[in-house]
Design a protein around this motif. Structure first.
Motif, PDB file in Angstrom:
ATOM      1  N   GLU A 275       0.786  -1.298  -0.064  1.00 35.24           N
ATOM      2  CA  GLU A 275      -0.102  -0.081   0.007  1.00 35.24           C
ATOM      3  C   GLU A 275       1.048   1.253  -0.129  1.00 35.24           C
ATOM      4  O   GLU A 275       1.751   1.356   0.988  1.00 35.24           O
ATOM      5  N   LEU A 276       0.697   2.100  -1.049  1.00 36.61           N
ATOM      6  CA  LEU A 276       1.464   3.448  -0.998  1.00 36.61           C
ATOM      7  C   LEU A 276       0.334   4.290   0.093  1.00 36.61           C
ATOM      8  O   LEU A 276      -0.720   4.921  -0.610  1.00 36.61           O
ATOM      9  N   ILE A 277       1.060   4.899   0.942  1.00 36.01           N
ATOM     10  CA  ILE A 277       0.041   5.540   1.768  1.00 36.01           C
ATOM     11  C   ILE A 277       0.110   6.950   1.487  1.00 36.01           C
ATOM     12  O   ILE A 277      -0.819   7.774   1.584  1.00 36.01           O
ATOM     13  N   GLN A 278       1.446   7.487   1.252  1.00 42.05           N
ATOM     14  CA  GLN A 278       1.636   8.967   1.148  1.00 42.05           C
ATOM     15  C   GLN A 278       2.801   9.146   0.376  1.00 42.05           C
ATOM     16  O   GLN A 278       4.075   8.829   0.729  1.00 42.05           O
ATOM     17  N   TYR A 279       2.682  10.122  -0.745  1.00 49.14           N
ATOM     18  CA  TYR A 279       3.833  10.465  -1.609  1.00 49.14           C
ATOM     19  C   TYR A 279       4.105  11.813  -1.081  1.00 49.14           C
ATOM     20  O   TYR A 279       3.494  12.798  -0.973  1.00 49.14           O
ATOM     21  N   PRO A 280       5.543  12.274  -0.294  1.00 46.52           N
ATOM     22  CA  PRO A 280       5.542  13.630   0.122  1.00 46.52           C
ATOM     23  C   PRO A 280       5.394  14.917  -1.027  1.00 46.52           C
ATOM     24  O   PRO A 280       5.933  14.711  -2.161  1.00 46.52           O
ATOM     25  N   ASN A 281       4.532  15.909  -0.764  1.00 36.68           N
ATOM     26  CA  ASN A 281       4.222  16.846  -1.601  1.00 36.68           C
ATOM     27  C   ASN A 281       5.382  17.682  -2.182  1.00 36.68           C
ATOM     28  O   ASN A 281       5.312  18.477  -2.950  1.00 36.68           O
ATOM     29  N   THR A 295       0.208  -2.693  -4.507  1.00 41.81           N
ATOM     30  CA  THR A 295      -1.302  -3.237  -5.259  1.00 41.81           C
ATOM     31  C   THR A 295      -2.159  -2.145  -5.029  1.00 41.81           C
ATOM     32  O   THR A 295      -3.457  -2.264  -5.548  1.00 41.81           O
ATOM     33  N   SER A 296      -2.024  -1.114  -4.283  1.00 40.59           N
ATOM     34  CA  SER A 296      -3.065  -0.344  -3.870  1.00 40.59           C
ATOM     35  C   SER A 296      -2.620   1.036  -3.467  1.00 40.59           C
ATOM     36  O   SER A 296      -1.505   1.182  -2.648  1.00 40.59           O
ATOM     37  N   VAL A 297      -3.077   2.234  -4.322  1.00 43.48           N
ATOM     38  CA  VAL A 297      -2.540   3.449  -4.112  1.00 43.48           C
ATOM     39  C   VAL A 297      -3.654   4.081  -3.146  1.00 43.48           C
ATOM     40  O   VAL A 297      -4.847   4.296  -3.543  1.00 43.48           O
ATOM     41  N   ASN A 298      -3.333   4.569  -2.062  1.00 41.88           N
ATOM     42  CA  ASN A 298      -4.457   5.014  -1.002  1.00 41.88           C
ATOM     43  C   ASN A 298      -4.839   6.329  -1.296  1.00 41.88           C
ATOM     44  O   ASN A 298      -4.601   7.090  -1.889  1.00 41.88           O
ATOM     45  N   GLY A 299      -6.038   6.562  -0.559  1.00 42.59           N
ATOM     46  CA  GLY A 299      -6.789   7.815  -0.748  1.00 42.59           C
ATOM     47  C   GLY A 299      -5.854   8.823  -0.407  1.00 42.59           C
ATOM     48  O   GLY A 299      -5.229   8.971   0.575  1.00 42.59           O
ATOM     49  N   GLY A 300      -6.013   9.925  -1.294  1.00 43.28           N
ATOM     50  CA  GLY A 300      -5.225  10.971  -0.996  1.00 43.28           C
ATOM     51  C   GLY A 300      -3.544  10.943  -1.189  1.00 43.28           C
ATOM     52  O   GLY A 300      -2.908  11.860  -0.601  1.00 43.28           O
ATOM     53  N   ALA A 301      -3.230   9.812  -1.685  1.00 44.82           N
ATOM     54  CA  ALA A 301      -1.798   9.871  -1.492  1.00 44.82           C
ATOM     55  C   ALA A 301      -0.897  10.629  -2.196  1.00 44.82           C
ATOM     56  O   ALA A 301       0.201  10.976  -1.719  1.00 44.82           O
ATOM     57  N   PHE A 302      -1.434  11.338  -3.205  1.00 41.97           N
ATOM     58  CA  PHE A 302      -0.660  12.329  -4.109  1.00 41.97           C
ATOM     59  C   PHE A 302      -1.362  13.507  -4.172  1.00 41.97           C
ATOM     60  O   PHE A 302      -1.221  14.441  -5.022  1.00 41.97           O
ATOM     61  N   TYR A 303      -2.539  13.918  -3.165  1.00 38.18           N
ATOM     62  CA  TYR A 303      -3.332  14.931  -3.373  1.00 38.18           C
ATOM     63  C   TYR A 303      -2.681  16.247  -3.533  1.00 38.18           C
ATOM     64  O   TYR A 303      -1.756  16.573  -2.452  1.00 38.18           O
ATOM     65  N   ALA A 326      -6.089  13.547  -6.963  1.00 41.31           N
ATOM     66  CA  ALA A 326      -6.832  14.703  -6.836  1.00 41.31           C
ATOM     67  C   ALA A 326      -6.124  16.226  -6.923  1.00 41.31           C
ATOM     68  O   ALA A 326      -5.085  16.214  -6.223  1.00 41.31           O
ATOM     69  N   GLU A 327      -6.447  16.978  -7.697  1.00 40.21           N
ATOM     70  CA  GLU A 327      -5.649  18.349  -7.680  1.00 40.21           C
ATOM     71  C   GLU A 327      -4.409  18.284  -7.979  1.00 40.21           C
ATOM     72  O   GLU A 327      -3.617  19.320  -7.435  1.00 40.21           O
ATOM     73  N   CYS A 328      -3.762  17.365  -8.706  1.00 41.70           N
ATOM     74  CA  CYS A 328      -2.579  17.244  -9.191  1.00 41.70           C
ATOM     75  C   CYS A 328      -2.280  18.340 -10.216  1.00 41.70           C
ATOM     76  O   CYS A 328      -2.642  18.202 -11.289  1.00 41.70           O
ATOM     77  N   SER A 329      -1.836  19.773 -10.155  1.00 44.42           N
ATOM     78  CA  SER A 329      -2.258  20.770 -10.963  1.00 44.42           C
ATOM     79  C   SER A 329      -1.505  20.740 -12.176  1.00 44.42           C
ATOM     80  O   SER A 329      -2.071  21.368 -13.090  1.00 44.42           O
ATOM     81  N   ASN A 330      -0.496  20.035 -12.142  1.00 46.53           N
ATOM     82  CA  ASN A 330       0.572  20.053 -13.504  1.00 46.53           C
ATOM     83  C   ASN A 330       0.413  18.675 -14.082  1.00 46.53           C
ATOM     84  O   ASN A 330       1.386  18.126 -15.077  1.00 46.53           O
ATOM     85  N   LEU A 331      -0.373  17.791 -13.653  1.00 51.32           N
ATOM     86  CA  LEU A 331      -0.247  16.315 -14.253  1.00 51.32           C
ATOM     87  C   LEU A 331      -0.780  16.575 -15.719  1.00 51.32           C
ATOM     88  O   LEU A 331      -2.036  16.637 -15.765  1.00 51.32           O
ATOM     89  N   VAL A 332      -0.154  15.942 -16.525  1.00 47.67           N
ATOM     90  CA  VAL A 332      -0.401  15.976 -17.971  1.00 47.67           C
ATOM     91  C   VAL A 332      -0.787  14.994 -18.637  1.00 47.67           C
ATOM     92  O   VAL A 332      -1.849  14.261 -19.372  1.00 47.67           O
ATOM     93  N   SER A 333       0.049  13.621 -18.058  1.00 49.12           N
ATOM     94  CA  SER A 333      -0.223  12.401 -18.585  1.00 49.12           C
ATOM     95  C   SER A 333      -0.067  11.084 -17.566  1.00 49.12           C
ATOM     96  O   SER A 333       0.757  11.106 -16.714  1.00 49.12           O
ATOM     97  N   VAL A 334      -1.183  10.445 -17.958  1.00 44.49           N
ATOM     98  CA  VAL A 334      -1.344   9.134 -16.930  1.00 44.49           C
ATOM     99  C   VAL A 334      -1.630   7.946 -17.755  1.00 44.49           C
ATOM    100  O   VAL A 334      -2.386   8.044 -18.424  1.00 44.49           O
ATOM    101  N   THR A 335      -0.909   6.996 -17.330  1.00 42.01           N
ATOM    102  CA  THR A 335      -1.155   5.421 -17.903  1.00 42.01           C
ATOM    103  C   THR A 335      -1.200   4.861 -16.688  1.00 42.01           C
ATOM    104  O   THR A 335      -0.668   4.393 -15.817  1.00 42.01           O
ATOM    105  N   ILE A 336      -2.580   4.002 -16.772  1.00 39.99           N
ATOM    106  CA  ILE A 336      -3.352   3.157 -15.660  1.00 39.99           C
ATOM    107  C   ILE A 336      -3.020   1.812 -16.489  1.00 39.99           C
ATOM    108  O   ILE A 336      -3.636   1.391 -17.339  1.00 39.99           O
TER     109      ILE A 336
END
Length: 380
Positions: A275-281, A295-303, A326-336
């Motif tokens: 579980e990835l809990i928090q990525y430092p902003n 296997t899981s990116v937790n809620g708000g991890a990259f908020y 949410a609200e990743c203001s410069n996120l341009v590209s996402v591959t899921i």
């Protein structure tokens, strides 16, 4: 002195004329609502015989300045001095054993508080929104500081919590926007929900080894924090505990912790890194790939991350939590990747620069408004 409803005091019709009050000896109780709303009251003398100051006794006496609480007082009830906006300083004797809620709340000009040695408890919301309170020395005799005690005390810069206090309760120091340093003793075992919420100038915090619980939103919006170390004894970290800390470069977990871990980049995980809990902003990397163990990116991890432009979520990830990006203001590209089955509510909400989105083949559920206000993306 009797308890009163707010409209049945014998001096009710003179309420707007009363300027001073002397409570004579032999009186042991200042009753409920006794002088509530006496807006022209500027001074009160309380006899040494008084043991109890009742609920809302001086509530909203907005011009009351000098108040001396005698050494014999043992009980101050709920909101006794709330909205006494002219109070500048107050001394609380050690005799006070029972303190109600919000006793000095919203005393907007209160600057200095002193406690006698032997005083034991700072009650719920005791100094709630005392926005000019800047000087407070808590004696070693204090063992309890209850929730909301110093909520929005915007002038406090430094505070030392005495040994013997075991819990920093919910919202105790929330919105103390000028607090820079705080010393937490080894006696503390719990940091409550939102305990330091929006302490935007808090530069450093040492979480002692005694702490076992860090509550939800405990350090949310602590914009000046650059690094946090989670000690070995921590068993629970609540949701969003370190969210929106925009200068936080790393959350580092003691390697002996049985429940949590971190990597060399200061990213917070559960122990086995599934579980990835928090990525430092505060990290400034512009691209990021979720590690292979997750296997899981937790809620708000990259908020509210302002740096990441390109994000890869590989096939090992199955779940993306609510508001994870949410609200990743410069996120341009996402591959899921093809392993993702669930995308939570608001997961990419307000990623307004999102232009390129690849969604894997196994997605079964996309939560409400997962891509709300992502106005420019192209799905491939």
């Amino acid at each position: 002195m009797y308890d009163y409803a707010e409209d049945n005091r014998s001096w009710e019709r003179f309420e707007d004329q009363i300027q001073s009050v002397t409570i004579s000896r032999y009186i042991t109780t200042v009753g409920k609502n006794a002088f509530s709303g006496c807006e022209k009251l500027t001074s009160v003398e309380i006899a040494d015989s008084v043991k109890t100051i009742g609920e809302r006794a001086f509530y909203s006496c907005i011009n009351l300045k000098p108040v001396t609480i005698p050494d014999g007082v043992t009980t101050i009830e709920n909101e006794a001095f709330r909205y006494c906006k002219a109070l500048i300083d107050i001394a609380i004797p050690a005799s006070v054993a029972t303190v109600g809620d919000y006793v000095f709340a919203n005393c907007n000009n209160l600057k200095t508080v002193s406690f006698s040695d032997g005083y034991a408890k700072i009650g719920v919301g005791m100094f709630y929104q005392c926005e000019k309170l800047e000087t407070i020395t808590i004696p070693d005799s204090v063992t309890t500081i209850e929730k909301y005690a110093f909520y929005s005390c915007k002038a406090i810069k430094n505070i030392s919590i005495p040994d013997g206090v075991t819990s920093i309760e919910a919202n105790t120091f929330a919105y103390c926007i000028n607090i820079e340093n705080i010393i937490i003793p080894d006696s503390v075992t719990s940091i409550g929900d939102s305990a330091f919420y929006y302490c935007i100038k808090l530069k450093s915090i040492t979480i002692p080894d005694s702490v076992t619980t860090i509550g939800e939103y405990a350090f949310n919006d602590c914009d000046s924090l650059t690094s946090v170390t989670v000690p070995a004894g921590v068993e629970t970290i609540g949701n969003y505990a370190f969210r929106d800390c925009n200068k936080l470069n790393g959350i580092y977990v003691d390697e002996n912790n049985a429940n949590y871990s971190s990597d060399e980049n200061g990213v917070l995980y559960n122990k086995d890194k599934t579980e990835l809990i928090q990525y430092p902003n505060g990290k400034t990397e512009v691209s990021y790939t979720i590690p292979g163990s997750v296997t899981s990116v937790n809620g708000g991890a990259f908020y509210n991350n302002d740096y990441i432009r390109s994000l890869t979520i590989p096939d090992n990830v199955k779940n993306i939590g609510e508001r994870a990006f949410a609200e990743c203001s410069n996120l341009v590209s996402v591959t899921i990747g093809n392993g993702v089955e669930t995308i939570g509510e608001y997961a990419f909400c307000r990623c307004e620069k999102l232009a390129n989105l690849t969604i894997g083949s196994k997605v079964k559920s996309i939560g409400n408004e997962a891509f709300r206000n992502c106005n420019n993306y192209f799905i491939s």
